[in-house]
Design a protein around this motif. Structure first.
Motif: not given
Length: 108
Positions: A55, A57-58, A90
């Motif tokens: 994962e 943050p973006d 996303d």
């Protein structure tokens, strides 16, 4: 980011890649959710040796890490060592009626 390791051709080169790639995540906010943990195949389209789920943050951070000079240099160790698929997705949930619009247009 998801990486699927489909098959290994050179374990030594793959281990060199793992060692070189590790430090490239520093500063990108990467959170390792699953790295080669045991998997239970349910429906596969081919062989699968291992999975990595990380994962960020973006999406921009994930792309930044992947395109970084440090990772691109580490990635050279993986070339020829394994058949691997990488992709960034996303997070979130797309409403049912908005899913796969490109397929919808093809079928009408």
């Amino acid at each position: 980011m998801i990486a699927l390791n489909r098959s290994v051709h050179d374990r030594q080169k793959l281990e060199a890649y793992w060692k070189a790639a590790g430090p490239t995540f520093d500063g990108w906010g990467a959170k390792f959710l699953s790295v080669y943990t045991p998997l239970t195949p349910l429906e596969l389209m081919g062989p699968l040796e291992g999975v990595v789920l990380i994962e960020f943050p973006d999406v921009a951070a994930a792309k930044g890490w992947y395109e970084s000079p440090a990772y691109q240099q580490a990635k050279q160790h993986r070339d020829g060592a394994a058949d691997t698929e990488f992709f960034i997705i996303d997070g979130g949930l797309v409403p049912l009626e908005e899913r796969l619009p490109h397929i919808k247009r093809r079928q009408t």
